[in-house]
Scaffold this motif. Structure first.
Motif, PDB file in Angstrom:
ATOM      1  N   GLY A   1      38.433  37.583  42.243  1.00 50.21           N
ATOM      2  CA  GLY A   1      39.702  38.190  42.655  1.00 50.21           C
ATOM      3  C   GLY A   1      40.904  37.394  42.176  1.00 50.21           C
ATOM      4  O   GLY A   1      42.011  37.941  42.064  1.00 50.21           O
ATOM      5  N   LEU A   2      40.705  36.102  41.872  1.00 49.00           N
ATOM      6  CA  LEU A   2      41.825  35.298  41.373  1.00 49.00           C
ATOM      7  C   LEU A   2      42.357  35.842  40.056  1.00 49.00           C
ATOM      8  O   LEU A   2      43.506  35.604  39.677  1.00 49.00           O
ATOM      9  N   ALA A   3      41.523  36.585  39.337  1.00 51.45           N
ATOM     10  CA  ALA A   3      41.970  37.178  38.063  1.00 51.45           C
ATOM     11  C   ALA A   3      43.092  38.185  38.286  1.00 51.45           C
ATOM     12  O   ALA A   3      43.828  38.515  37.351  1.00 51.45           O
ATOM     13  N   ASN A   4      43.249  38.663  39.535  1.00 53.12           N
ATOM     14  CA  ASN A   4      44.330  39.618  39.801  1.00 53.12           C
ATOM     15  C   ASN A   4      45.710  38.969  39.748  1.00 53.12           C
ATOM     16  O   ASN A   4      46.720  39.657  39.832  1.00 53.12           O
ATOM     17  N   LEU A   5      45.737  37.648  39.606  1.00 47.57           N
ATOM     18  CA  LEU A   5      47.025  36.961  39.429  1.00 47.57           C
ATOM     19  C   LEU A   5      47.557  37.174  38.016  1.00 47.57           C
ATOM     20  O   LEU A   5      48.702  36.826  37.713  1.00 47.57           O
ATOM     21  N   PHE A   6      46.699  37.722  37.146  1.00 44.84           N
ATOM     22  CA  PHE A   6      47.089  37.915  35.745  1.00 44.84           C
ATOM     23  C   PHE A   6      46.836  39.362  35.337  1.00 44.84           C
ATOM     24  O   PHE A   6      45.978  40.034  35.891  1.00 44.84           O
ATOM     25  N   GLY A   7      47.569  39.811  34.333  1.00 46.12           N
ATOM     26  CA  GLY A   7      47.358  41.166  33.819  1.00 46.12           C
ATOM     27  C   GLY A   7      46.091  41.235  32.975  1.00 46.12           C
ATOM     28  O   GLY A   7      45.619  40.220  32.448  1.00 46.12           O
ATOM     29  N   ARG A   8      45.592  42.454  32.847  1.00 45.15           N
ATOM     30  CA  ARG A   8      44.358  42.671  32.083  1.00 45.15           C
ATOM     31  C   ARG A   8      44.509  42.230  30.623  1.00 45.15           C
ATOM     32  O   ARG A   8      43.664  41.524  30.074  1.00 45.15           O
TER      33      ARG A   8
ATOM     34  N   LEU B   1      42.481  39.222  28.543  1.00 43.28           N
ATOM     35  CA  LEU B   1      41.739  39.441  27.287  1.00 43.28           C
ATOM     36  C   LEU B   1      42.283  38.534  26.173  1.00 43.28           C
ATOM     37  O   LEU B   1      41.520  37.938  25.416  1.00 43.28           O
ATOM     38  N   ARG B   2      43.615  38.418  26.114  1.00 43.68           N
ATOM     39  CA  ARG B   2      44.224  37.572  25.063  1.00 43.68           C
ATOM     40  C   ARG B   2      43.801  36.117  25.218  1.00 43.68           C
ATOM     41  O   ARG B   2      43.446  35.444  24.256  1.00 43.68           O
ATOM     42  N   TRP B   3      43.814  35.646  26.473  1.00 44.90           N
ATOM     43  CA  TRP B   3      43.458  34.245  26.708  1.00 44.90           C
ATOM     44  C   TRP B   3      41.986  34.009  26.349  1.00 44.90           C
ATOM     45  O   TRP B   3      41.633  33.087  25.638  1.00 44.90           O
ATOM     46  N   VAL B   4      41.119  34.895  26.856  1.00 48.23           N
ATOM     47  CA  VAL B   4      39.679  34.685  26.704  1.00 48.23           C
ATOM     48  C   VAL B   4      39.245  34.820  25.242  1.00 48.23           C
ATOM     49  O   VAL B   4      38.415  34.041  24.757  1.00 48.23           O
ATOM     50  N   TYR B   5      39.838  35.791  24.523  1.00 49.54           N
ATOM     51  CA  TYR B   5      39.338  36.071  23.166  1.00 49.54           C
ATOM     52  C   TYR B   5      40.205  35.504  22.048  1.00 49.54           C
ATOM     53  O   TYR B   5      39.841  35.590  20.883  1.00 49.54           O
TER      54      TYR B   5
ATOM     55  N   PHE C   1      36.738  47.357  31.048  1.00 51.03           N
ATOM     56  CA  PHE C   1      37.249  46.281  31.886  1.00 51.03           C
ATOM     57  C   PHE C   1      38.377  46.865  32.737  1.00 51.03           C
ATOM     58  O   PHE C   1      39.431  47.241  32.210  1.00 51.03           O
ATOM     59  N   SER C   2      38.150  46.964  34.038  1.00 48.27           N
ATOM     60  CA  SER C   2      39.109  47.658  34.904  1.00 48.27           C
ATOM     61  C   SER C   2      40.418  46.873  35.010  1.00 48.27           C
ATOM     62  O   SER C   2      40.429  45.657  34.822  1.00 48.27           O
ATOM     63  N   PRO C   3      41.502  47.563  35.362  1.00 49.38           N
ATOM     64  CA  PRO C   3      42.800  46.877  35.451  1.00 49.38           C
ATOM     65  C   PRO C   3      42.819  45.774  36.507  1.00 49.38           C
ATOM     66  O   PRO C   3      43.529  44.800  36.386  1.00 49.38           O
ATOM     67  N   GLN C   4      42.026  45.940  37.589  1.00 43.02           N
ATOM     68  CA  GLN C   4      42.043  44.953  38.684  1.00 43.02           C
ATOM     69  C   GLN C   4      40.643  44.691  39.215  1.00 43.02           C
ATOM     70  O   GLN C   4      39.742  45.526  39.081  1.00 43.02           O
ATOM     71  N   VAL C   5      40.472  43.538  39.838  1.00 41.04           N
ATOM     72  CA  VAL C   5      39.240  43.233  40.574  1.00 41.04           C
ATOM     73  C   VAL C   5      39.353  43.870  41.952  1.00 41.04           C
ATOM     74  O   VAL C   5      40.410  43.779  42.587  1.00 41.04           O
ATOM     75  N   ARG C   6      38.286  44.505  42.406  1.00 42.67           N
ATOM     76  CA  ARG C   6      38.306  45.094  43.748  1.00 42.67           C
ATOM     77  C   ARG C   6      37.121  44.608  44.570  1.00 42.67           C
ATOM     78  O   ARG C   6      36.037  44.348  44.028  1.00 42.67           O
ATOM     79  N   ALA C   7      37.350  44.495  45.871  1.00 39.45           N
ATOM     80  CA  ALA C   7      36.232  44.234  46.786  1.00 39.45           C
ATOM     81  C   ALA C   7      35.402  45.511  46.860  1.00 39.45           C
ATOM     82  O   ALA C   7      35.879  46.603  46.537  1.00 39.45           O
ATOM     83  N   LEU C   8      34.154  45.388  47.300  1.00 41.93           N
ATOM     84  CA  LEU C   8      33.255  46.547  47.330  1.00 41.93           C
ATOM     85  C   LEU C   8      33.836  47.707  48.158  1.00 41.93           C
ATOM     86  O   LEU C   8      33.741  48.870  47.763  1.00 41.93           O
ATOM     87  N   ASN C   9      34.463  47.369  49.310  1.00 44.55           N
ATOM     88  CA  ASN C   9      34.954  48.463  50.170  1.00 44.55           C
ATOM     89  C   ASN C   9      36.226  49.108  49.640  1.00 44.55           C
ATOM     90  O   ASN C   9      36.736  50.048  50.234  1.00 44.55           O
ATOM     91  N   GLN C  10      36.750  48.601  48.523  1.00 50.78           N
ATOM     92  CA  GLN C  10      37.870  49.294  47.877  1.00 50.78           C
ATOM     93  C   GLN C  10      37.359  50.348  46.901  1.00 50.78           C
ATOM     94  O   GLN C  10      38.144  51.073  46.296  1.00 50.78           O
TER      95      GLN C  10
END
Ligand code: SF4
Length: 195
Positions: free
Chosen positions: A101-108, A112-116, A145-154
């Protein structure tokens, strides 16, 4: 009488929650004895098609660990929800988003730019997954790759939550025992150490 059918699945996860199941050590033996494990791709040779072939509600209890980040994880969450009587968010990532969920601090795009491209460890900069360069017709395609990380109940309704990163072994044993005995608290409950 037939045994309860149990499934385990791994979404955006570090693998620690699956490890916690194995950490039951010899304690896992009575559990394995008391249930039929009908889906556990990380440990046994099960495929998505095995779940698709089941009747709706055929799985007594499904433990899903990890958050939801890709289209495949979202599809599996819906599929397992449909096939399961009880869906359990297993561990902090499925429960609340956790570390992924910490990835939600950054845009998708930023991720991708950072990782690749930009991370110091990138050796073949600019080689993006197929999402940017779709596979030709008929070839294997990566999930999106979805725009955001979600918890299961979302993504789907969840019946119970097993907290912890990963959930402590004693809590797993208590929860499984409560399921087997049909002694669960009201739905929506976060299962605490004495369940
Ligand atoms: Fe890993 Fe903790 Fe998430 Fe489980 S809850 S998948 S141990 S980070």
């Amino acid at each position: 009488m037939s045994k309860p059918k149990v499934a385990f699945y791994w979404c955006a996860s570090c693998g620690g929650c699956e490890e916690a199941v194995v950490d039951l050590a010899e304690g896992i033996l009575p559990v394995v004895e008391a249930v039929d494990i009908v889906f556990w791709p990380v440990a046994l040779d099960f495929k998505r098609a095995d779940v698709e072939a089941m009747e709706d509600g055929a799985i007594t209890a499904c433990f899903v660990n990890g958050a939801i980040r890709t289209s495949e994880q979202e599809e599996m969450a819906h599929l397992l929800r449909k096939k399961s009587q009880l869906l359990i968010a297993f561990g902090a990532c499925a429960h609340l988003g956790g570390i992924p969920g910490l990835a939600n601090l950054f845009g998708r795009e930023e991720i991708l730019r950072w990782v690749y491209e930009q991370a110091p460890s990138v050796a073949n900069g600019g080689t993006y997954p197929q999402e940017r360069f779709p596979a030709p017709e008929g070839e294997l395609e990566l999930p999106s790759f979805s725009p955001q990380v979600r918890a299961l109940n979302q993504v789907v309704p969840v019946d119970y939550y097993l907290p912890g990163c990963p959930p402590p072994v004693e809590l797993i044993v208590q929860a499984v025992t409560a399921i087997l005995k049909g002694e669960l608290p009201p739905k929506g409950t976060v299962l605490a150490p004495d369940v």
